[in-house]
Scaffold this active site. Structure first.
Site, PDB file in Angstrom:
ATOM      1  N   VAL A   1       0.768  -1.223   0.059  1.00 13.31           N
ATOM      2  CA  VAL A   1       0.109   0.043  -0.106  1.00 13.31           C
ATOM      3  C   VAL A   1       0.958   0.997   0.057  1.00 13.31           C
ATOM      4  O   VAL A   1       0.175   2.319  -0.087  1.00 13.31           O
ATOM      5  CB  VAL A   1      -1.035   0.094   1.048  1.00 13.31           C
ATOM      6  N   LYS A   2       2.149   1.084   0.161  1.00 13.57           N
ATOM      7  CA  LYS A   2       3.079   2.381   0.238  1.00 13.57           C
ATOM      8  C   LYS A   2       3.095   2.943  -1.255  1.00 13.57           C
ATOM      9  O   LYS A   2       2.866   2.583  -2.175  1.00 13.57           O
ATOM     10  CB  LYS A   2       4.225   2.085   0.870  1.00 13.57           C
TER      11      LYS A   2
END
Ligand SMILES: *Cc1c(COP(=O)(O)O)cnc(C)c1O
Length: 417
Positions: free
Chosen positions: A205-206
């Site tokens: 998700v980064k």
């Protein structure tokens, strides 16, 4: 195309990764090359990360968590030592301190959600071995203040016998939790060359992903040899083995030794292949798109009295636009939860970053009290993170904005103006 993670075909997801033909081709090439573990792509990724951040050396590992735990071990941190970190962060920041048997000392946060330097100053003691500021949402913490506070501890710092890094540094280590802030800027320069060591996360998700992964950049004083420091992390991330698979693959170079029982947290070339594609288009495509999305939200929420918009930029700092952390000004925690439910009914996925550490069962059981961190609680209770990802269109951003405003009205009543 990417597998659809949405529960409804109309649901706007929170932050799916950007996986396109270039990413898939890069991984396929790595697979076909035969080098699937740590090899040439990982080494190239490390060189490019270091160049991006303006440091001599970076090491790519399998997560922020394992990379930063290794930092604590390198610095000889253990029982009896204290590590200062904000209460308002992801559990990983504190978990690594627990792993090495040291004590996490929590500090509160400012209105911009980064750790409060005054509170850091109050919590420093002769047992402080490390400070971990968190660049929450992508906004860098006030690093110059933190670095000068660490310097201020020189006269009282007691380096552990037998730990060379502590003796060379002669003060607490500043380890930046930059899990959110790859590409953020401090005085125009990328995050990674301000703290002694900076830890990045490349989790799915980064902002920049390698599926799972992380990296460290080193920005240590002159007394440290960057090659030696890199060598320690390289060896200790692979069982303490004196040669990695790449070095052993050279003709006749099979013999290796183990001088310490190391860990196993190397990055694979499959991950690095994704990272190289991500990095190559990061400043040109990823950051500008994320900025545009956040600014569109900002235009909608900053002028509406019912909301507290996040700080994305000030005279010193520019966010990496990782999270758009909106706060609903007058909502209680229960009302915020109801607003989130209403937003989901409008088919928009949102999130809360983060439940402060004292609210988590493990940390409350360890005696940390939420009442000691009033700002962290106040911000958390009103916080809703909105979707930000490369493929989110302007039209979808407008749907999110409308859903949030409608949900707030449903729960808190019509706006006064
Ligand atoms: C994601 C995250 C981490 C952990 O990163 P991993 O790569 O998953 O280990 C640490 N700190 C913060 C603030 C994070 O959001």
């Amino acid at each position: 195309m990417a597998t659809d993670l949405r529960t409804s075909p109309h649901m706007i997801p929170f932050s799916p990764p950007r996986i396109d033909d270039r990413t898939i081709r890069a991984v396929e090439e790595a697979l076909r090359s035969g080098w699937i573990t740590t090899g040439p792509r990982t080494k190239e990724f490390e060189r490019r990360l270091a160049a991006y951040c303006g440091v001599d050396r970076a090491i790519a590992l399998n997560s922020w968590t394992n990379a930063c735990e290794l930092v604590l071990r390198w610095f000889g941190i253990g029982p009896g030592d204290e590590v200062v970190l904000p209460a308002y962060t992801y559990c990983a920041t504190a978990n690594i301190v627990e792993h090495v048997g040291a004590t996490a000392v929590l500090v509160d946060v400012l209105e911009d959600l980064t750790l409060d330097p005054e509170d850091v100053q109050r919590k420093l003691s002769t047992a402080t071995k490390c400070i971990i500021p968190v660049d929450i949402g992508g906004l860098p913490a006030i690093m110059r203040r933190i670095m000068s506070m660490a310097e201020g501890q020189r006269t009282t710092f007691k380096p552990a016998q037998g730990n060379m890094p502590q003796q060379l540094l002669g003060r607490p280590l500043v380890l930046s939790d930059a899990a959110h802030s790859f590409g953020a800027r401090i005085q125009g320069r990328p995050v990674g060359a301000q703290a002694d060591i900076t830890g990045f996360s490349f989790h799915a998700v980064k902002n920049l992903t390698t599926a799972e992964g992380g990296a460290l950049t080193f920005h240590l004083p002159e007394a440290f040899d960057p090659e030696e420091v890199y060598g320690w992390f390289n060896v200790m991330s692979l069982h303490g083995q004196s040669k990695d698979a790449l070095a052993k693959s050279r003709p006749g170079a099979w013999r290796y030794d183990v001088t310490a029982p190391g860990y196993k947290c190397n990055m694979t070339d499959l991950q690095a292949a994704i990272g190289l594609v991500e990095l190559e288009r990061y400043d040109r495509e990823t950051l500008p798109r994320r900025r545009a999305i956040c600014e569109r939200y900002q235009d909608a929420f900053a002028t509406d009295q019912r909301f507290v918009p996040p700080v994305l930029e000030d005279s010193e700092r520019t966010s990496s636009f990782h999270l758009y952390m909106l706060r609903v000004r007058d909502a209680s925690e229960g009302q915020r939860d109801a607003i989130i439910e209403a937003i989901s009914r409008h088919e928009v996925s949102v999130n809360v970053h983060f439940r402060p550490l004292p609210l988590l069962t493990y940390y409350s059981g360890r005696g940390y009290a939420m009442s000691d961190q009033p700002n962290a609680y106040r911000h958390y209770a009103r916080e809703i993170s909105l979707p930000v990802f490369y493929d989110l269109s302007d039209a979808q951003v407008d749907i999110v904005i409308a859903a949030v405003k409608a949900a707030v009205e449903e729960v808190l009543g019509p706006s006064a103006d």
